[in-house]
Structures are given as structure tokens and as C-alpha cells.
Design a protein around this motif. Sequence first.
Motif, short mmCIF file in Angstrom:
data_model
loop_
_atom_site.label_atom_id
_atom_site.label_comp_id
_atom_site.label_asym_id
_atom_site.label_seq_id
_atom_site.Cartn_x
_atom_site.Cartn_y
_atom_site.Cartn_z
N ILE A 292 0.72 -1.25 -0.11
CA ILE A 292 0.11 0.06 -0.19
C ILE A 292 1.03 1.25 0.23
N ARG A 293 1.76 1.31 0.61
CA ARG A 293 2.94 2.62 0.81
C ARG A 293 3.70 2.85 -0.31
N ALA A 294 3.99 1.58 -1.05
CA ALA A 294 4.72 1.66 -2.30
C ALA A 294 3.60 2.23 -3.41
N GLN A 295 2.55 1.79 -3.47
CA GLN A 295 1.65 2.21 -4.45
C GLN A 295 1.26 3.53 -4.22
N ARG A 296 0.85 4.13 -2.87
CA ARG A 296 0.44 5.25 -2.61
C ARG A 296 1.57 6.13 -3.01
N ALA A 297 2.70 6.08 -2.93
CA ALA A 297 3.82 6.93 -3.55
C ALA A 297 4.10 6.96 -4.90
N ALA A 298 3.79 5.86 -5.65
CA ALA A 298 3.68 5.96 -6.81
C ALA A 298 2.46 6.46 -7.59
N SER A 299 1.37 6.38 -6.94
CA SER A 299 -0.03 6.99 -7.31
C SER A 299 0.21 8.53 -7.10
N LEU A 300 0.91 8.86 -6.01
CA LEU A 300 0.89 10.54 -5.87
C LEU A 300 2.06 11.00 -6.81
N ALA A 301 2.83 10.23 -7.33
CA ALA A 301 3.87 10.70 -8.13
C ALA A 301 2.93 10.76 -9.75
N VAL A 302 2.20 9.93 -9.92
CA VAL A 302 1.36 10.06 -11.12
C VAL A 302 0.42 11.16 -10.99
N LEU A 303 -0.24 11.56 -9.96
CA LEU A 303 -1.08 12.29 -9.59
C LEU A 303 -0.36 13.80 -10.00
N GLN A 304 0.74 14.00 -9.26
CA GLN A 304 1.30 15.15 -9.37
C GLN A 304 1.76 15.60 -10.94
N GLU A 305 2.28 14.50 -11.75
CA GLU A 305 2.61 14.90 -12.90
C GLU A 305 1.29 15.24 -13.77
N HIS A 306 0.27 14.32 -13.76
CA HIS A 306 -0.85 14.81 -14.67
C HIS A 306 -1.43 16.07 -14.05
N THR A 307 -1.20 16.53 -12.68
CA THR A 307 -1.59 17.63 -12.42
C THR A 307 -0.91 18.87 -12.93
N LYS A 308 0.41 18.66 -13.15
CA LYS A 308 1.36 19.52 -13.61
C LYS A 308 0.98 19.89 -15.14
N VAL A 309 0.95 18.70 -15.86
CA VAL A 309 0.60 18.67 -17.40
C VAL A 309 -0.83 19.37 -17.61
N ARG A 310 -1.55 19.28 -16.47
CA ARG A 310 -3.23 19.89 -16.65
C ARG A 310 -2.97 21.02 -16.57
N ARG A 311 -2.33 21.69 -15.41
CA ARG A 311 -1.77 23.24 -15.28
C ARG A 311 -1.22 23.69 -16.31
N ASP A 312 -0.23 23.40 -17.00
CA ASP A 312 0.53 23.78 -17.86
C ASP A 312 -0.23 23.93 -19.29
N THR A 313 -1.18 22.89 -19.31
CA THR A 313 -1.88 22.96 -20.77
C THR A 313 -3.27 24.06 -20.65
N ALA A 314 -3.67 24.04 -19.04
CA ALA A 314 -4.89 25.06 -18.94
C ALA A 314 -4.37 26.45 -19.22
N THR A 315 -3.15 26.82 -18.97
CA THR A 315 -2.60 28.03 -18.88
C THR A 315 -2.14 28.50 -20.34
#
Length: 182
Positions: A113-136
Motif C-alpha cells: 500500500i505504501r509503495a503504491q500510494r507513493a507511485a500514485s501520488l507521483a502520477v497524480l502530481q505529474e498529471h496535475t502539472k501537465v493539466r496546469r501547463d495545458t490549461a494556462t
Amino acid sequence: MSVRHSLLALLQERPRYGYQLRSEFQDRTGAAWPLNIGQVYTTLERLERDGLVRKESGADGGQVVYSITDEGAGQVDAWFSAPVERSNPPRNELAIKLSLALSLPGVDAGAIIRAQRAASLAVLQEHTKVRRDTATNPRKADLALLLVLDSLIFQAEAEIRWLDLCEARMAQLAPSGNAAGR
């Protein structure tokens, strides 16, 4: 994901050869789901066999161009008008892994669970960054990408919430002194 229907929908716009279909699919979905060129051609062969597409004369460079038939266009219309069925959910590798970890001795489900949470958080951060860059820096063509990114962000957030729930349930239901897993 229905590669079959996606290719038919792209052919409804205009005839294309396999590599063009792959490129268009990836461009229009923000490359969120890589599509193997072999899968494109295998799907096109099946669509031709089923009478949903037909081969046209080769374009420059000798590529085989495919066009949609009337029956294929009818399938696209039916696909777009029908809701996506959720009655038979796809296999979830993480849920299977965690279920097995909980039932096998010597496997630390908490560590999974801890390993997957860390991986999922990294994916979430990457998608959020791309989303922010695209939206701006919006362009009309980016709407599809924004919608795909929103979907991926919501999926990552849901997975993180589910992992939190799994951890809480394990802590609540585990025998004393064994809350972290086995």
C-alpha cells in the motif's frame, strides 16, 4: 478501451492508413493510452473481415488506406449513443495483488500500500502539472487533452483514497500487533 470503435470513429472523419490512425488516436487522447501499431493493423484486419472498413488504393509511399463502410458508420453511431457498461468491471491488478498479499503468509500488505500510494501520488502530481501547463496555454485542440487529464487525475485521486481505506480497514480488522500486514 475500445480500439475497434476508436479507429472506426477516426475513419468516419476521413480515410487513413494505420500509422495515421495510431497518431490521431494518441494526439486526440493526449497519448494517455499508447497504442501499438501492430494492434492497429490487427484491428483493421478484423474490421475489414467484419465488413466495417474497406481497403482503398495505396497512398503515396504504398500505405494501404482504409475507409469506413456504412455498416461501420452505424457501429460508430451506436457506440457514441450508448453508455459505457460497468456491469463487468475490468481486472484491477492492484486489487488482485493486495487481495493475494492479505491471504498469503509473509507478504507485507502495508508495504504494498505504501509503495503504491507513493507511485500514485507521483502520477497524480505529474498529471496535475501537465493539466496546469495545458490549461494556462489553451488552444481549441487542447479540450480533449484537458478532459483526458481530468479523468486521469480523478482516477489517481480515487486510487489514493482507496489505498487509504485499505490501510484503515487493515488497521481496524487486523489482530493486535499486526496492523501493518503479514
